[in-house]
Write an enzyme that holds these catalytic residues in place. Structure first.
Site, PDB file in Angstrom:
ATOM      1  N   TYR A  83      26.295  44.440  47.391  1.00  0.00           N
ATOM      2  CA  TYR A  83      26.829  43.916  46.135  1.00  0.00           C
ATOM      3  C   TYR A  83      25.735  43.803  45.078  1.00  0.00           C
ATOM      4  CZ  TYR A  83      30.754  42.550  49.135  1.00  0.00           C
ATOM      5  OH  TYR A  83      31.795  42.556  50.027  1.00  0.00           O
ATOM      6  N   HIS A 132      29.560  46.547  57.509  1.00  0.00           N
ATOM      7  CA  HIS A 132      30.256  46.625  56.217  1.00  0.00           C
ATOM      8  C   HIS A 132      30.970  47.965  56.001  1.00  0.00           C
ATOM      9  CE1 HIS A 132      29.828  45.529  51.641  1.00  0.00           C
ATOM     10  NE2 HIS A 132      31.074  45.760  51.997  1.00  0.00           N
TER      11      HIS A 132
HETATM   12  P1  NAD Z   1      39.338  39.302  44.340  1.00  0.00           P
HETATM   13  O1  NAD Z   1      40.705  39.788  44.618  1.00  0.00           O
HETATM   14  O2  NAD Z   1      38.919  38.017  44.907  1.00  0.00           O
HETATM   15  O3  NAD Z   1      39.168  39.326  42.741  1.00  0.00           O
HETATM   16  C1  NAD Z   1      37.964  38.973  42.142  1.00  0.00           C
HETATM   17  C2  NAD Z   1      38.134  39.034  40.629  1.00  0.00           C
HETATM   18  O4  NAD Z   1      39.044  38.020  40.217  1.00  0.00           O
HETATM   19  C3  NAD Z   1      36.826  38.759  39.901  1.00  0.00           C
HETATM   20  O5  NAD Z   1      36.805  39.486  38.700  1.00  0.00           O
HETATM   21  C4  NAD Z   1      36.937  37.275  39.609  1.00  0.00           C
HETATM   22  O6  NAD Z   1      36.100  36.923  38.542  1.00  0.00           O
HETATM   23  C5  NAD Z   1      38.400  37.139  39.298  1.00  0.00           C
HETATM   24  N1  NAD Z   1      38.954  35.784  39.485  1.00  0.00           N
HETATM   25  C6  NAD Z   1      38.674  34.879  40.455  1.00  0.00           C
HETATM   26  N2  NAD Z   1      39.380  33.754  40.292  1.00  0.00           N
HETATM   27  C7  NAD Z   1      40.143  33.943  39.186  1.00  0.00           C
HETATM   28  C8  NAD Z   1      41.082  33.140  38.503  1.00  0.00           C
HETATM   29  N3  NAD Z   1      41.399  31.909  38.925  1.00  0.00           N
HETATM   30  N4  NAD Z   1      41.675  33.646  37.396  1.00  0.00           N
HETATM   31  C9  NAD Z   1      41.379  34.885  36.952  1.00  0.00           C
HETATM   32  N5  NAD Z   1      40.493  35.700  37.557  1.00  0.00           N
HETATM   33  C10 NAD Z   1      39.878  35.231  38.661  1.00  0.00           C
HETATM   34  O7  NAD Z   1      38.344  40.482  44.802  1.00  0.00           O
HETATM   35  P2  NAD Z   1      36.896  40.524  45.441  1.00  0.00           P
HETATM   36  O8  NAD Z   1      35.916  39.709  44.699  1.00  0.00           O
HETATM   37  O9  NAD Z   1      36.609  41.968  45.648  1.00  0.00           O
HETATM   38  O10 NAD Z   1      37.108  39.909  46.893  1.00  0.00           O
HETATM   39  C11 NAD Z   1      36.661  38.631  47.240  1.00  0.00           C
HETATM   40  C12 NAD Z   1      35.418  38.662  48.110  1.00  0.00           C
HETATM   41  O11 NAD Z   1      35.720  39.175  49.391  1.00  0.00           O
HETATM   42  C13 NAD Z   1      34.263  39.537  47.593  1.00  0.00           C
HETATM   43  O12 NAD Z   1      33.516  38.856  46.609  1.00  0.00           O
HETATM   44  C14 NAD Z   1      33.509  39.785  48.862  1.00  0.00           C
HETATM   45  O13 NAD Z   1      32.732  38.652  49.196  1.00  0.00           O
HETATM   46  C15 NAD Z   1      34.640  39.934  49.892  1.00  0.00           C
HETATM   47  N6  NAD Z   1      35.069  41.340  50.088  1.00  0.00           N
HETATM   48  C16 NAD Z   1      34.573  42.034  51.153  1.00  0.00           C
HETATM   49  C17 NAD Z   1      34.931  43.358  51.341  1.00  0.00           C
HETATM   50  C18 NAD Z   1      34.365  44.113  52.498  1.00  0.00           C
HETATM   51  O14 NAD Z   1      33.658  43.547  53.317  1.00  0.00           O
HETATM   52  N7  NAD Z   1      34.639  45.377  52.641  1.00  0.00           N
HETATM   53  C19 NAD Z   1      35.808  43.998  50.457  1.00  0.00           C
HETATM   54  C20 NAD Z   1      36.321  43.269  49.400  1.00  0.00           C
HETATM   55  C21 NAD Z   1      35.956  41.938  49.242  1.00  0.00           C
END
Ligand code: NAD
Length: 321
Positions: free
Chosen positions: A61, A126
């Site tokens: 990231y 990952h």
């Molecule tokens: P998400 O669906 O959580 O969306 C994140 C987005 O939504 C960001 O732009 C954030 O600023 C916004 N957001 C958060 N709260 C909000 C709110 N209340 N109102 C409006 N917008 C809001 O997607 P993500 O960040 O990709 O997934 C969450 C976490 O999961 C990642 O940060 C990561 O740690 C993990 N993840 C891991 C993998 C993997 O291991 N392959 C893949 C995807 C995500």
């Protein structure tokens, strides 16, 4: 009346109890736009104050930026190390994928240095669909087991998009080898296919983390980032759902997060957060779900709008299992 707190849920057989809302730290690597260090620190501090005990990052990231910023932010909390649970990953880097034993063994030392920690609670391979799943089984997981014995990690996980990767690996390793899986974009209003896998994971004693309840931005008013891999059809349908909620004065992100949180077989729903405002909104959504439930009427309207694209995903990796 006792003050309401965020629910803690057991993670498989690990003995860990994760907050139902987990802090996804990919936004701290600026993958969803610019974030100042000050905003990042404040978001982590507020999340911890409001009961979030689980923080997820990866060397991938922001090309290691997320780990560095999260490490500083956690240190600044000044909290005892056993009061928060940190997960990071290995095998995926800005430079590409490498799940070799040599690379992942080196990777954890680099991550610990950036995070300023002596150990991480969970180390996950990952996005394993980009590597050979047989290498994961035969080489990567045994290497991670050695890291466990060395005390650098407490538990082992695997992550990725196609759900078949989880059964492929779990069917081929002894029980207790993989403690946790992290699935993303498969337990949101538009795609709930992870549900079918939950009984299998439960039978194996494997903990379940579900990430991206907002479908990596599709279910937010700001919309998805440029790099989002969804089809234009899926993006358009989500945009229509967002607009519908907005027209009614409702917040689609709140509803989307509550939808994911409502399934208690999921230990923690990882939502990416980059500001105090998002943290406060998301924790409030979780607490409100526990007391008042969901806005079923709006949920049903959105479900109808998203019906034509229900469970539509996108290709990921070099093989589809
Ligand atoms: P998400 O669906 O959580 O969306 C994140 C987005 O939504 C960001 O732009 C954030 O600023 C916004 N957001 C958060 N709260 C909000 C709110 N209340 N109102 C409006 N917008 C809001 O997607 P993500 O960040 O990709 O997934 C969450 C976490 O999961 C990642 O940060 C990561 O740690 C993990 N993840 C891991 C993998 C993997 O291991 N392959 C893949 C995807 C995500």
């Amino acid at each position: 009346m006792a003050a309401q707190t965020l629910q803690l849920r057991p993670l498989g057989n690990t003995g860990l109890n994760l907050s139902s809302v987990g802090f996804g730290a990919s936004p701290l690597g600026k993958v969803f736009g610019d974030v100042s260090e000050q905003d990042a620190f404040a978001a982590v501090r507020e999340a911890f104050r409001l009961g979030v005990n689980f923080f997820d990052t990866s060397p991938y990231y922001g090309g290691t930026l997320s780990e560095k910023v999260l490490g500083k932010a956690l240190k600044a909390l000044g909290a005892p190390r056993d009061e928060y649970i940190v997960s990071t990953k290995c095998g995926r880097y800005k430079e590409g994928f490498d799940f070799s034993a040599e690379r992942v063994t080196k990777s954890i030392d680099e991550s610990l240095e950036r995070l300023q920690l002596d150990y991480v609670d969970i180390l996950q391979c990952h996005d394993i669909e980009f590597g050979s799943l047989d290498q994961i089984v035969n080489e990567t997981l045994p290497a991670l087991q050695k890291l466990k014995q060395a005390g650098k990690i407490r538990f082992i996980g695997i992550t990725g998009l196609p759900l078949g990767i989880f059964t492929y690996v779990l069917d081929r390793v002894p029980p207790g080898t993989v403690d946790v899986i992290l699935s993303y974009c498969h337990y949101s209003i538009n795609d709930s296919t992870l549900e079918d896998l939950l009984p299998y994971l439960k039978s194996k004693g494997v903990g379940v983390i579900s990430a991206s309840p907002l479908a990596m931005g599709l279910l937010t008013e700001a919309g998805a980032p440029e790099w989002h891999p969804a089809s234009s059809e899926l993006k358009a349908a989500c945009r229509a759902a967002v607009d519908h909620c907005k027209g009614k004065g409702k917040n689609i992100s709140k509803l989307a997060l509550q939808y994911s949180l409502a399934n208690t077989d999921i230990s923690s729903v990882l939502v990416g957060m980059k500001s105090v405002k998002e943290v406060e909104e998301n924790i409030a959504a979780a607490l409100e779900l526990a007391t008042a439930g969901m806005d079923e009427e709006t949920l049903s309207e959105i479900t109808d709008i998203l019906k034509p694209v229900k469970n539509q995903s996108w290709p990921s990796g070099i093989q589809q299992s």
